[in-house]
Design a protein around this motif. Structure first.
Motif, PDB file in Angstrom:
ATOM      1  N   ILE A 181       0.812  -1.216   0.000  1.00  0.00           N
ATOM      2  CA  ILE A 181       0.000   0.000   0.000  1.00  0.00           C
ATOM      3  C   ILE A 181       0.850   1.273   0.000  1.00  0.00           C
ATOM      4  O   ILE A 181       0.550   2.236  -0.683  1.00  0.00           O
ATOM      5  CB  ILE A 181      -0.932   0.012   1.238  1.00  0.00           C
ATOM      6  N   THR A 182       1.925   1.246   0.782  1.00  0.00           N
ATOM      7  CA  THR A 182       2.723   2.474   0.890  1.00  0.00           C
ATOM      8  C   THR A 182       3.714   2.605  -0.262  1.00  0.00           C
ATOM      9  O   THR A 182       4.370   3.633  -0.388  1.00  0.00           O
ATOM     10  CB  THR A 182       3.516   2.512   2.211  1.00  0.00           C
ATOM     11  N   GLY A 183       3.835   1.575  -1.056  1.00  0.00           N
ATOM     12  CA  GLY A 183       4.765   1.656  -2.181  1.00  0.00           C
ATOM     13  C   GLY A 183       6.218   1.585  -1.751  1.00  0.00           C
ATOM     14  O   GLY A 183       7.095   2.215  -2.346  1.00  0.00           O
ATOM     15  N   ALA A 184       6.475   0.807  -0.697  1.00  0.00           N
ATOM     16  CA  ALA A 184       7.846   0.721  -0.194  1.00  0.00           C
ATOM     17  C   ALA A 184       8.774   0.185  -1.264  1.00  0.00           C
ATOM     18  O   ALA A 184       8.422  -0.710  -2.026  1.00  0.00           O
ATOM     19  CB  ALA A 184       7.872  -0.199   1.029  1.00  0.00           C
ATOM     20  N   LYS A 185       9.958   0.786  -1.294  1.00  0.00           N
ATOM     21  CA  LYS A 185      10.947   0.339  -2.272  1.00  0.00           C
ATOM     22  C   LYS A 185      11.888  -0.640  -1.590  1.00  0.00           C
ATOM     23  O   LYS A 185      12.289  -0.433  -0.450  1.00  0.00           O
ATOM     24  CB  LYS A 185      11.709   1.538  -2.822  1.00  0.00           C
ATOM     25  N   ASP A 186      12.237  -1.652  -2.317  1.00  0.00           N
ATOM     26  CA  ASP A 186      13.057  -2.713  -1.752  1.00  0.00           C
ATOM     27  C   ASP A 186      14.462  -2.198  -1.460  1.00  0.00           C
ATOM     28  O   ASP A 186      15.025  -1.433  -2.227  1.00  0.00           O
ATOM     29  CB  ASP A 186      13.116  -3.884  -2.732  1.00  0.00           C
ATOM     30  N   ASN A 187      14.975  -2.619  -0.333  1.00  0.00           N
ATOM     31  CA  ASN A 187      16.380  -2.373  -0.010  1.00  0.00           C
ATOM     32  C   ASN A 187      16.792  -0.916  -0.090  1.00  0.00           C
ATOM     33  O   ASN A 187      17.888  -0.609  -0.520  1.00  0.00           O
ATOM     34  CB  ASN A 187      17.281  -3.187  -0.947  1.00  0.00           C
ATOM     35  N   ARG A 188      15.895  -0.024   0.267  1.00  0.00           N
ATOM     36  CA  ARG A 188      16.285   1.384   0.196  1.00  0.00           C
ATOM     37  C   ARG A 188      17.297   1.697   1.288  1.00  0.00           C
ATOM     38  O   ARG A 188      18.185   2.523   1.108  1.00  0.00           O
ATOM     39  CB  ARG A 188      15.037   2.257   0.348  1.00  0.00           C
ATOM     40  N   PHE A 189      17.160   1.061   2.437  1.00  0.00           N
ATOM     41  CA  PHE A 189      18.089   1.339   3.539  1.00  0.00           C
ATOM     42  C   PHE A 189      18.754   0.052   3.999  1.00  0.00           C
ATOM     43  O   PHE A 189      18.475  -0.447   5.079  1.00  0.00           O
ATOM     44  CB  PHE A 189      17.333   1.971   4.707  1.00  0.00           C
ATOM     45  N   PRO A 190      19.616  -0.514   3.183  1.00  0.00           N
ATOM     46  CA  PRO A 190      20.236  -1.781   3.594  1.00  0.00           C
ATOM     47  C   PRO A 190      21.113  -1.562   4.827  1.00  0.00           C
ATOM     48  O   PRO A 190      21.621  -0.464   5.044  1.00  0.00           O
ATOM     49  CB  PRO A 190      21.075  -2.179   2.383  1.00  0.00           C
ATOM     50  N   GLY A 191      21.250  -2.583   5.617  1.00  0.00           N
ATOM     51  CA  GLY A 191      22.116  -2.465   6.791  1.00  0.00           C
ATOM     52  C   GLY A 191      22.071  -3.723   7.613  1.00  0.00           C
ATOM     53  O   GLY A 191      21.444  -4.725   7.245  1.00  0.00           O
ATOM     54  N   GLU A 192      22.736  -3.613   8.739  1.00  0.00           N
ATOM     55  CA  GLU A 192      22.808  -4.751   9.654  1.00  0.00           C
ATOM     56  C   GLU A 192      21.409  -5.120  10.151  1.00  0.00           C
ATOM     57  O   GLU A 192      20.523  -4.278  10.207  1.00  0.00           O
ATOM     58  CB  GLU A 192      23.671  -4.306  10.844  1.00  0.00           C
ATOM     59  N   LYS A 193      21.251  -6.378  10.533  1.00  0.00           N
ATOM     60  CA  LYS A 193      19.972  -6.792  11.124  1.00  0.00           C
ATOM     61  C   LYS A 193      20.176  -7.085  12.617  1.00  0.00           C
ATOM     62  O   LYS A 193      21.272  -7.457  13.033  1.00  0.00           O
ATOM     63  CB  LYS A 193      19.432  -8.028  10.413  1.00  0.00           C
ATOM     64  N   SER A 194      19.116  -6.903  13.366  1.00  0.00           N
ATOM     65  CA  SER A 194      19.207  -7.188  14.800  1.00  0.00           C
ATOM     66  C   SER A 194      19.434  -8.681  15.014  1.00  0.00           C
ATOM     67  O   SER A 194      19.006  -9.498  14.201  1.00  0.00           O
ATOM     68  CB  SER A 194      17.913  -6.807  15.517  1.00  0.00           C
TER      69      SER A 194
END
Lengths: 624, 600
Positions: B125-138
């Motif tokens: 719905i929000t049109g999120a773009k993939d991998n826009r803010f790549p980074g470490e995961k918790s």
């Protein structure tokens, strides 16, 4: 002391204590009085041992009838501590070590000769200065919140009474209605000293307007900004004034219970506050029917476990309730629905310490200081690249230039001023162009920073502003409570992006992505911690865009502070082949032949520690 | 209702002044994306920041979490305008979702919540773009040690719905936020497993979880293996399953009594016999009513408390071990039925019980653990029930086999020794049902005649606590019914203190009873807009109505009139609470309190 359970008793005690304190300071009692700084900075430098040693020596030299020794709150000029002051001459000695005690006793107390070596030396004129009031650091300061600090023994309610303590409370209880007290504080223009800058009187009014069976006043002593120690010093130096302020607040908007929330990392403050509460309860000033009036007030103390976010008022309330310190959505605001769902005002330590002054001296006097919309004085903890590191209190409207140069004594080593960070991790950096900005809530915000609680960290030409932002973002990232998405993940991503920038992996797109997150963080985070988390980035980006571009485009750190972007090289022309650098190098990255071949640094091994540079006597090593 | 005028996107609307912006906007036709918002905002922590909208006035504009921000604060009269689709609001919501995705495992294809994921929905719905803010995961925790619930924090978005749900429904608060900053996670204290925490496995947290972070522990593989081994795989289905199963196949809540199609589907899945747990429920009533009468005669303590809900049993063993003597020793209906299948049925058909594999389809995650209790293995240590599938897992099995559920004919349960069932058994699936069923039979036992009106409507309804005083031919029987542990505590404290005025108490672990169990089809307002804005308030009643309707239409309404039950006692068990019945149909409990001495 005798119980103080009625207004006449209080008046009598005030009169007596005032005379006694005056006699102590002026020597009218035939005694000289030594006061030793008992602030945390000086305590860390063994001022407690110094006090004990002085007491021992006074006894040894048979001066017990002629000299008293006790401790007082912070003198402010912490970088020169420990301090002692001798009344009635008001001689101030600085950097006094335990071993100096005997000299002082022999020379000054017995011989009536000033110990020149222990006097303050003006860094510019090189003159020795014996009296506190003549030291430039103190000249432009006015102590309102710090009233009595460094004069009175923080553990003695008598000394607090002697310097005007509880006059404000007495006036409120005997001369003013609660509404008049609120009006007095509103008229004074006092704004919250914890960072928000909301009008204190208006906050009280909100709580006063709500009908409830129980209301609370909470004192926020969870000072957590790196480098800030204003509230710590106030609680240590004059705990009674904060309690008095809290009582006045309680009377004003109808709270009969007060909570102190103080971080457990302030053991001295906690100890003195605990004692002060106990003393006041025993004296009858705290409890049922305060001073024989219908006003009852009790105080509780809660210790914070060190989470920065608990300085945010709703997280603080959760913490007092025994819950995880996570902010609540607002509205409802605490003044309507706060501690345990009851109307609650959360006021900062400095705010409450200022309230007795307003009631004692009248709002007009307080409002006569400061600017149009920022009245009174503000306490700052000056730190960083500045000569006079310490605690200062200045009238609002004082310019940053005065703060840094006149009071702070300028930048050490003749380096150039680059920026001053105000407002802690939530604040921003102001530049040389902003030096004539007056200290004023709105003026600082207009320049892209904020008053904050009063941390002021000065940076010089050797500080990289990207690195500074990186430092603060690391702090915020650790201190986010983890509740809301944009703060929990946003600050982490910002920190990662900044790490890329300071390590040379950033691009101009990185800066754009940072701005995107920063903007949502600013507008969309749940609490003030998140909303202001991006300020160090936004303000440094705005004020020092060229530094960011140098990092991402040229992969250079103009201040030579970002290790990954710095390289050390040896100029073969200047190298005397002495081998000192190679011997100093902790990772054996430097090779050459002594006396024969100039030395060369193996860049793949170099850890950028700078040991070679500081050791070289021939200026042959360059950092770029 | 106080109304207030608000301006949304330049248009003025009159809305209920007590609502949040999100709800007010919903009332005039806007659905603002949200994740942590749940249950009318009552549980909302305002943590996800997916529902941000812009509030503009002459003083400037700012973003607020519409799920909690009172619309009363932004009235048009004060010059405010709410902007849902301004670039700033859209960008903010998208960024929030992108940030969530940047710390999410994103194995959507194989995720248990594939098709039910609210995060995936808001991403769309929000049109999120993939991998826009790549980074470490918790750092992530995967916990599948507990029998009923799996926790996978790599999918957790920290919305806190489960935290609130556990407190709201059960008053336990087994889940909480831990650590801080980027490493914050939701879990039992000290990140322990559910298996070593006083979790009652009710699965209410699973039902509210928007992502795959919490899910039931699937046992479909066990069933597959039993088929592979050529066992007599016998299935039984709990009453509440039929009230909700059709929802998994696109039918609106409360519209389809799925009994016939469910049976048809189970036949087509190849089960050897398809039985109704209602038979077990009737059997439970026989035993439990008899036990109650014994207690009323002074053999044992009163009040007697029902034992059908394993979530409640877990709760009692952790939190109220003192009152375990009050809990009926009757096994729950599916365990009784399993025990009878492996004894009476096996013997009659001359099948080695070891070759029988009993599958229970339940609306419940706690039943999975119940089936593994050593006390529930009556036939020479063989578990009474070998695998428990939730309603959701059954739907998956049906879909997996290509069965077009909505096109199936209606079929009958297999009439083979355990075929008949009464309406009394059907209403077990809703809070008050066990009580009502037991009263029908107890009335008969005490008076020798049937209760005229049949229904005991005093104990119906979805209130969390109901009480009634019934005059059974001069004997006054005071009863109480509770569902959800939070509210049940009031009754339990009375029992513990010895002041309980009741003779019989029915307790169900989940609020509303089994129709709202932790294994039922998900009710997700944002994924089911056709259900309307009030679906969370209405779905339980809608499901309950299906069961009451089935009961009303039955000619057999009392457990003691079930002819297969009568035959079972005549041919095999003897009488209720006989020695053999005690051996097969009754169980025992243990205190788990010692494991958690600091529990309150």
């Amino acid at each position: 002391m005798e119980p103080i359970n009625s207004i006449p008793c209080l008046e009598k005690a005030m009169c007596k204590c005032s005379e006694e304190l005056n006699a102590k300071v002026k020597g009218l009692n035939g005694k000289r009085a030594i006061v030793v700084c008992g602030g945390t900075g000086c305590l860390a430098n063994h001022s407690e041992d110094l006090e004990a040693e002085l007491k021992r020596l006074v006894k040894e030299y048979g001066l017990e009838d002629k000299v008293t020794v006790n401790h007082v709150g912070c003198f402010g000029l912490c970088s020169q501590g420990p301090f002692i002051k001798i009344f009635p001459e008001e001689t101030l000695y600085r950097a006094v070590q335990v071993k100096d005690a005997e000299t002082i006793v022999k020379e000054d107390l017995v011989g009536h000769r000033i110990v020149e070596d222990l006097l303050y030396v003006d860094p510019i004129t090189k003159m020795r200065i014996a009296k506190q009031e003549d030291i430039p650091f103190y000249k432009k300061q006015v102590r309102v919140a710090l009233h009595g600090c460094s004069l009175i023994n923080p553990s003695l309610v008598e000394e607090y009474l002697g310097c005007g303590g509880f006059k404000g409370l007495k006036r409120a209880l005997t001369e003013l209605t609660p509404q008049q007290v609120i009006d007095e504080v509103t008229n004074s223009g006092l704004r919250g000293r914890g960072g928000g800058g909301f009008l204190t009187g208006r906050k009280w009014q909100f709580a006063a307007n709500v009908e409830a069976d129980q209301k609370y006043i909470v004192c926020n002593g969870d000072e957590g900004d790196p480098g800030a120690f204003m509230d710590c010093s106030i609680l240590e130096g004059t705990p009674f004034s904060v309690i008095e302020g809290m009582m006045i607040a309680g009377y004003a908007f109808g709270a009969s219970e007060g909570y102190f929330y103080v971080r457990a990392e302030y053991p001295t403050a906690v100890k003195r506050l605990t004692e002060a509460i106990k003393d006041l309860e025993e004296a009858g000033i705290l409890g049922d029917h305060v001073l024989g009036t219908d006003f009852s007030f009790r105080v509780h103390l809660r210790l914070g476990a060190g989470a920065f976010v608990c300085g945010e008022e709703t997280a603080l309330l959760n913490s007092i309730e025994g819950k995880r310190g996570m902010p609540r959505p607002r509205p409802p605001f605490p003044a309507v629905k706060g501690l345990w769902g009851k109307p609650t005002c959360v006021n900062n330590v400095e705010t409450l310490a200022t309230v007795p002054y307003i009631l004692r001296e009248g709002w007009e006097k307080f409002a006569s200081m400061g600017t149009e919309k920022s009245k009174g004085t503000k306490v700052f903890a000056l730190g960083g690249k500045i000569n006079n590191v310490g605690l200062v209190e200045v009238p609002m409207g004082t310019t940053l230039r005065t703060l840094i140069y006149d009071i702070g004594g300028g930048i050490p080593g003749g380096k150039a001023f680059k920026a001053i960070q105000t407002g802690g991790p939530s604040g921003g950096c102001l530049t040389a162009a902003d030096l004539d900005t007056p200290i004023d809530y709105d003026a600082l915000v207009a320049k892209g920073s904020m008053m904050g609680s009063g941390g002021a960290i000065v940076m010089d030409e050797d500080n990289c502003m990207v690195n500074v932002a990186h430092f603060y973002m690391n702090f915020i990232c650790d201190e986010s409570c983890g509740k809301c998405t944009v703060c929990r993940i946003g600050t982490k991503r910002l920190y990662e992006m900044l790490t890329d920038v300071v390590e040379g992996r950033g691009t101009e797109q990185t800066l754009e992505d940072m701005k995107a997150i920063a903007s949502v963080l600013k507008d969309g985070a749940l609490c003030a911690l998140g909303q202001t988390a991006a300020n160090p980035i936004l303000s440094t980006m705005a004020n020092f865009p060229e530094e960011y571009l140098a990092h991402v485009k040229d992969k250079k750190c103009p201040a030579h502070a970002c290790k990954k972007l710095v390289s050390f090289t040896i100029d073969p022309e200047k190298c005397k082949k002495c081998s000192l650098c190679a011997r100093n190098c902790p990772v054996s990255a430097i090779h050459g032949v002594p006396g024969k071949e100039p030395y060369v640094i193996d860049q793949s091994k170099c850890i950028k520690c700078g040991a070679c540079l500081s050791g070289c006597r021939f200026d042959a090593i360059h950092k770029e | 209702m106080n109304t207030i005028q608000v301006k949304i996107e330049g248009r003025l609307y009159d809305v209920d002044a007590s609502l949040s912006i999100l709800e007010a906007a919903r009332s005039v036709g806007y659905s603002i994306p949200s994740l942590c918002y749940w249950n009318g905002g009552h549980n909302s922590l305002a943590s996800c920041r997916v529902c941000l909208v812009e509030v503009a006035s002459a003083q400037g504009s700012r973003l607020v979490a519409s799920c909690v921000y009172p619309v009363a604060w932004v009235g048009a009269d004060k010059g405010f305008e709410i902007k849902i689709s301004s670039p700033k609001a859209i960008e903010a919501r998208r960024t929030s979702v992108e940030l969530l995705l940047s710390n999410h495992s994103k194995d959507c294809q194989t995720c248990v919540k594939n098709g039910n994921c609210e995060l995936l929905n808001v991403a769309k719905i929000t049109g999120a773009k993939d991998n826009r803010f790549p980074g470490e995961k918790s750092k992530a925790t995967y916990d599948d040690c507990a029998p009923g619930i799996v926790r996978d924090t790599s999918k957790c978005i920290l919305c806190g719905r489960c935290v609130e749900r556990c407190k709201e429904a059960q008053g336990i608060g087994i889940l909480g936020f831990e650590a801080r900053g980027f490493e914050t996670f939701v879990g039992p204290a000290a990140n322990r497993s559910f298996a070593t925490s006083p979790c009652i496995q009710c699965g209410q947290c699973v039902n509210v979880c928007p992502t795959g972070a919490l899910s039931e522990k699937r046992e479909i593989d066990l069933v597959d293996e039993a088929f592979r081994q050529g066992k007599y795989v016998i299935v039984q289905t709990a009453p509440a399953v039929r009230a909700a199963l059709a929802e998994e196949f696109g039918n609106k809540i409360g519209t389809v009594n799925a009994t016939g199609r469910m049976v048809a589907a189970l036949h087509r899945l190849g089960f050897y016999r398809v039985f109704d747990t209602n038979f077990g429920a009737d059997l439970t009533i026989m035993e439990e009513a008899t036990e109650l009468l014994h207690r009323m005669k002074g053999e044992g303590v009163l009040p007697q408390i029902t034992s059908c809900s394993p979530g409640w049993i877990n709760f009692a063993e952790y939190f109220y071990p003192e009152i375990l003597p009050h809990v009926s020793t009757c096994k729950s209906p599916h365990e009784m039925e399993g025990a009878i299948i492996k004894s009476y049925f096996a013997k009659t058909h001359n099948i080695d019980p070891k070759d029988i594999f009993v599958v229970s389809v339940m609306p419940c995650t706690a039943k999975k653990g119940e089936a593994k209790r050593p006390q529930n293995a009556a036939n020479g240590g063989l578990p009474d029930v070998d695998a428990v599938l939730t309603t959701r897992e059954l739907a998956l099995m049906i879909k997996r086999s290509g069965i077009l559920f909505n096109e199936l004919p209606e079929e009958e349960f297999d009439q083979d020794l355990l075929g008949e069932y009464s309406g009394a058994g059907v209403i077990f699936g809703v809070t008050g049902g066990v009580m009502e069923a037991a009263l029908r039979t107890a009335y008969h036992a005490l008076t020798g005649k049937e209760y005229g009106p049949i229904d005991f409507k005093e104990v119906r309804g979805l209130e969390s606590i109901k009480e009634a005083s019934l005059d059974i031919d001069g004997t006054i029987v005071k009863v109480a019914v509770a569902s959800g542990m939070k509210d049940a505590k009031k009754l339990l404290d009375e029992v513990k203190a010895g002041t309980s005025p009741y003779a019989f108490i029915e307790i169900m672990g989940c609020p509303g009873g089994c129709i709202n169990g932790g294994g039922q089809p998900f009710v997700k307002p944002t994924l089911q807009p056709e259900e309307g804005a009030n679906v969370l308030k209405e779905y339980r009643q809608k499901r309950a109505n299906i069961l009451y309707t089935i009961d009303e239409k039955m000619t057999l309404r009392q457990s003691h009139n079930n002819k297969d039950i009568i035959a079972l006692y005549e041919n095999f068990l003897g009488s209720p609470c006989s020695e053999l019945a005690e051996e097969l149909l009754h169980t025992s409990y243990v205190s788990n309190r010692e494991k958690f001495p600091n529990l309150k």
